[in-house]
Each structure stands twice: as structure tokens, then as C-alpha cells.
Design an enzyme around this catalytic site. Sequence first.
Site, PDB file in Angstrom:
ATOM      1  CG  ASN A   1     -13.672  49.457  82.378  1.00 18.53           C
ATOM      2  OD1 ASN A   1     -13.029  50.308  81.744  1.00 18.53           O
ATOM      3  ND2 ASN A   1     -14.403  48.530  81.775  1.00 18.53           N
TER       4      ASN A   1
ATOM      5  CG  HIS B   1     -15.154  45.179  79.367  1.00 18.61           C
ATOM      6  ND1 HIS B   1     -16.303  45.573  78.725  1.00 18.61           N
ATOM      7  CD2 HIS B   1     -15.329  45.456  80.685  1.00 18.61           C
ATOM      8  CE1 HIS B   1     -17.139  46.082  79.626  1.00 18.61           C
ATOM      9  NE2 HIS B   1     -16.569  46.017  80.825  1.00 18.61           N
TER      10      HIS B   1
ATOM     11  CD  GLU C   1     -18.683  48.262  77.843  1.00 21.54           C
ATOM     12  OE1 GLU C   1     -17.634  48.925  77.916  1.00 21.54           O
ATOM     13  OE2 GLU C   1     -19.555  48.272  78.732  1.00 21.54           O
TER      14      GLU C   1
ATOM     15  CD  GLU D   1     -17.063  43.201  84.198  1.00 25.10           C
ATOM     16  OE1 GLU D   1     -17.182  44.107  85.013  1.00 25.10           O
ATOM     17  OE2 GLU D   1     -16.695  43.381  83.029  1.00 25.10           O
TER      18      GLU D   1
ATOM     19  CB  SER E   1     -25.372  47.203  87.745  1.00 20.40           C
ATOM     20  OG  SER E   1     -25.689  47.443  86.385  1.00 20.40           O
TER      21      SER E   1
ATOM     22  N   GLY F   1     -17.840  49.942  86.588  1.00 18.22           N
ATOM     23  CA  GLY F   1     -17.876  50.923  85.515  1.00 18.22           C
ATOM     24  C   GLY F   1     -18.439  52.239  86.021  1.00 18.22           C
ATOM     25  N   GLY F   2     -19.756  52.415  85.856  1.00 18.37           N
ATOM     26  CA  GLY F   2     -20.421  53.683  86.165  1.00 18.37           C
ATOM     27  C   GLY F   2     -20.043  54.289  87.514  1.00 18.37           C
TER      28      GLY F   2
END
Length: 261
Positions: free
Chosen positions: A20, A106, A108, A178, A221, A242-243
Amino acid sequence: MPLLTFKRKDMNKKNIVAGNWKMNLGPKAAIELAQSLKEPAASCQKTEVWVAPAFPSLSNVIKTAAGSTLKVGAQNVHWEEKGAFTGEASVSMLKELGCNFAIVGHSERRHIFGESDEMVSKRCLAALNSGLPVILCIGETLAQREASETTSVLIKQLEAVTNSVNAELSKLLTIAYEPVWAIGTGKVASIDEIADAHDSIDKYWQSVHGDNTPPILYGGSVSPDNFAEIIKVDRVSGALVGGASLSTEKFSKLIAISEEC
Ligand code: PGA
């Protein structure tokens, strides 16, 4: 005689390692990252590689991925076909572009932009009913976990969607567990927390729909340092990342770990 471990996840199905990209990478940088992932994705036997670029980069990444095994999707989708919904994109628009899936719910979207279970459900059902696969994200906040509400929160978020999902539509669904407190924080859920949450999701699904629980990804993470343990957990069928999905090196390592498990 040694005890046999019964694996609930369908070992005939491929793992999914999904990136993502959130609000990162404009069209040029997104093309470069997608290009660099085609080769690792092509050599996979046991893993599907999915990426979700930001809307302005979607078209370029879809063109870059054409003819490869890389699947490209959107980070959200609206339930209406068209109209006065500034900032949104419909299922038919995404399908016309060549999207392979959409992410909905999601954390967010839920926590920064205030999307309710009802909105997430409408987005999810519109996509599924039009044949667009969905990654449905669910997860508890830290306060909810500390109040021992994790299972009830997950079930409530699932119920909002899955009551209207029949066996046929559920084939297009992937669930991503998540925990909100683990997203982008470097705090990974423990193996027991992941196993318990995936177990609750699976049990709930089976009690309502029978034995065909969709693949359940873990997200929060995920990195090359922790993924080897996570992917071994029963019912974990991959990761939503993500990251670490923004780096060719890290994301390729995650793909390699999935291949080795
Ligand atoms: P993270 O994000 O891997 O950076 O924690 C995961 C996600 O938001 O899906």
C-alpha cells in the site's frame, strides 16, 4: 507419535504480499518502483505480488505492469457509479483503467477521514458486486485492545460487510487484519496477538458463512526483520505492507520470505 499441526490456511492458495503505497510516489517514481518489482514477482511460485499506488500514479503503474504478474489496485473506491462526489472514483472507472483490486476500510480512511462501517461496507459491496476484488481492512485501536474489545470490534467491522456477501462474492474478498496501533509505528503485534485475531476472524467467518474463509493478511509495521515469523502463523496468508513496500530491496525481501515459507 508427533502431533500433526492442522493448518487452517489453504496451502494450495498463493500468499499475497501487497504494497500500500499510500500518498507516496508520483507517477515517475511509481513507474520506477513497479518496474523493479516485475522481476521478483515473475519468479514467484507461491506468492502473488499486489501494489496500490496513489490515484495519480495508478494509470502509469498499470501500463508498467501490463503483461507481468504484478497486480495493481486502488487505495479506495466509491459505491456510486458517477456523480457529485468530489475526490472519489467509481468501480467502473477503476475497472476501465485496468485495476485488479481495490483496498477499502483502511484505518487511515476510517480514523483520519471518518469513514464509518456503513461507508466501508458500501464501497466493498459495490466493488464485489461489479467483480472487482477487494482487500477489506479491519483492526482495533490501542484503547479498544486495552479494553479487551479486539474481537468484538473486528466482528462488528466484518459484520457490516459480510452479511451481504454470498459464497460467490467472497471469492473476490481478501481480509487484512491491521491493528491501528501497529500501522506505521514500528510496533508489530506479537505472534500470539496476530494468531488470536486471525483465529477470531476465521471462526466468525465459518460460523456465518461456512468453511471458506477468504485469505487473511496481516498488516502493521511488517518488515524483512519480522515477516518470517508472521507468515508462519496459522491463517496468515500474506501481508499488507506500507512503509517497507516503498523500497525495492525491502519489498523484494518480503516476497522472498513468502516464497521460502
Ligand atoms: P505499515 O502500513 O506497514 O507502514 O505499518 C501498513 C498499512 O497501512 O497497510
